[in-house]
Design an enzyme around this catalytic site. Sequence first.
Site, PDB file in Angstrom:
ATOM      1  N   GLU A  25       0.805  -1.212   0.000  1.00  0.00           N
ATOM      2  CA  GLU A  25       0.000   0.000   0.000  1.00  0.00           C
ATOM      3  C   GLU A  25       0.841   1.266   0.000  1.00  0.00           C
ATOM      4  O   GLU A  25       1.919   1.309   0.577  1.00  0.00           O
ATOM      5  CB  GLU A  25      -0.841   0.046   1.278  1.00  0.00           C
ATOM      6  CG  GLU A  25      -1.938  -0.959   1.289  1.00  0.00           C
ATOM      7  CD  GLU A  25      -2.660  -0.943   2.625  1.00  0.00           C
ATOM      8  OE1 GLU A  25      -3.037  -2.028   3.081  1.00  0.00           O
ATOM      9  OE2 GLU A  25      -2.838   0.142   3.190  1.00  0.00           O
TER      10      GLU A  25
ATOM     11  N   CYS B 253       3.151   8.201   1.968  1.00  0.00           N
ATOM     12  CA  CYS B 253       3.601   7.151   2.882  1.00  0.00           C
ATOM     13  C   CYS B 253       3.819   5.886   2.050  1.00  0.00           C
ATOM     14  O   CYS B 253       2.889   5.396   1.419  1.00  0.00           O
ATOM     15  CB  CYS B 253       2.516   6.947   3.929  1.00  0.00           C
ATOM     16  SG  CYS B 253       2.860   5.592   5.048  1.00  0.00           S
TER      17      CYS B 253
END
Length: 385
Positions: free
Chosen positions: A95, A108
């Site tokens: 992710e 991130c």
Amino acid sequence: MSITEPINLLGLGAAELTDLVGQWGGKPFRAKQLQRWIHQRGVDSFDDMTDLAREFRAQLAEHCSIQASPVSIEQRSADGTRKWLFDVGKNNAIETVFIPEDDRGTLCISSQAGCTVACPFCSTGYQGFNRNLTTAEIIGQLWHARRVLQDDIQGSRIGAADAQTPEATRVISNVVMMGMGEPLLNYDQVLGALRLMLDDNAYGLSRRRVTVSTSGVVPMMDRLGRDCPVALAVSLHAPNDALRDRLVPLNRKHPLSELLAACNRYLEHAPRDFITFEYIMLDGVNDTDQHARELITIAQQVRCKFNLIPFNPFPQSGLKRSPAARVRLFAQRLMDAGIVTTVRKTRGDDIAAACGQLAGDVQDRTRINQRLPDRAIIEIKQERG
Ligand code: SAH
Ligand code: SF4
């Protein structure tokens, strides 16, 4: 036709690209041009690199590719947070999350598919360890996100306005390695990606705007300090060894005294004059006044700031988020002792905010199909052949 696998140029650093171009008789500045096309302009077709000689482009097309991992799911939260799930093969997903704020845009990114450290509050930990990501897969997350966000800006200029996200915050100004995986247990590949983030011909980010978050891999903290001192966040989560042994099992190998000493050594090289201690707030586990007092003793040993992270619950953990009033009081205790303390805003709650949770969901497709339609998201599922 070439029978060998094409070389994915996304993962090559400046020196490797210069070597490759040199093998074809190209001068080092050609490598720089190529690097700018790939990383700054986000181009993936050699045909589009119009200031490179036709013959050079043909050589590149024959031997090389520019390829990020395919995106299997893209989500947009009501608060502007965006999340991509990349398919890294063999049923593994990683992710990447983009968080726009007033004065910056933070991406991130993940460093491993799964994680060996197995912290009991972390969804990635529950998935076990699958494999290390390559430099191309790590930097590919930034490359892809930048392309998408830039396309958005161009789209809004020609009228397809997106009221949720102001233009200025759609650009990526900061990168944090706080996604899935322990970056310092995939040191070489992460180092390659960090160097590209800092390279002026690639992403040109300053060291202060790139943060590595670690659960405390002490020997690799020392290496990072020497090789590529970027900002450092340390996942503390507990103020004593007995509790930290349970919450961050790596503590059994590198206990607090060693970790704090490593933080002080890192500060000799760090671009900021403090370490950020991340501290996840778990109801009744690590959030009492006694824990706050123990933390104050730790803060006296290392120049630091605290970032309190409200726990994002997920079914298997059996843990609960500390109530908001407890988090506020805990923060106040630290601030009263003169420690700079922030509480992380929970962003993108509607899209399984904590990294690793969406990937965990996807491992169980039935569950994701049941749960996602309830959420306020725009989801793009790409059909893949
Ligand atoms: N492995 C590295 C970096 C990835 S985890 C590390 O542990 O530092 C990055 C951060 O995500 C950690 O500080 C951890 O506290 C946080 N995190 C993990 N699971 C979480 C959850 N369920 N809720 C909130 N934060 C979580
Ligand atoms: Fe790994 Fe970090 Fe999750 Fe712990 S918090 S399991 S170190 S990714």
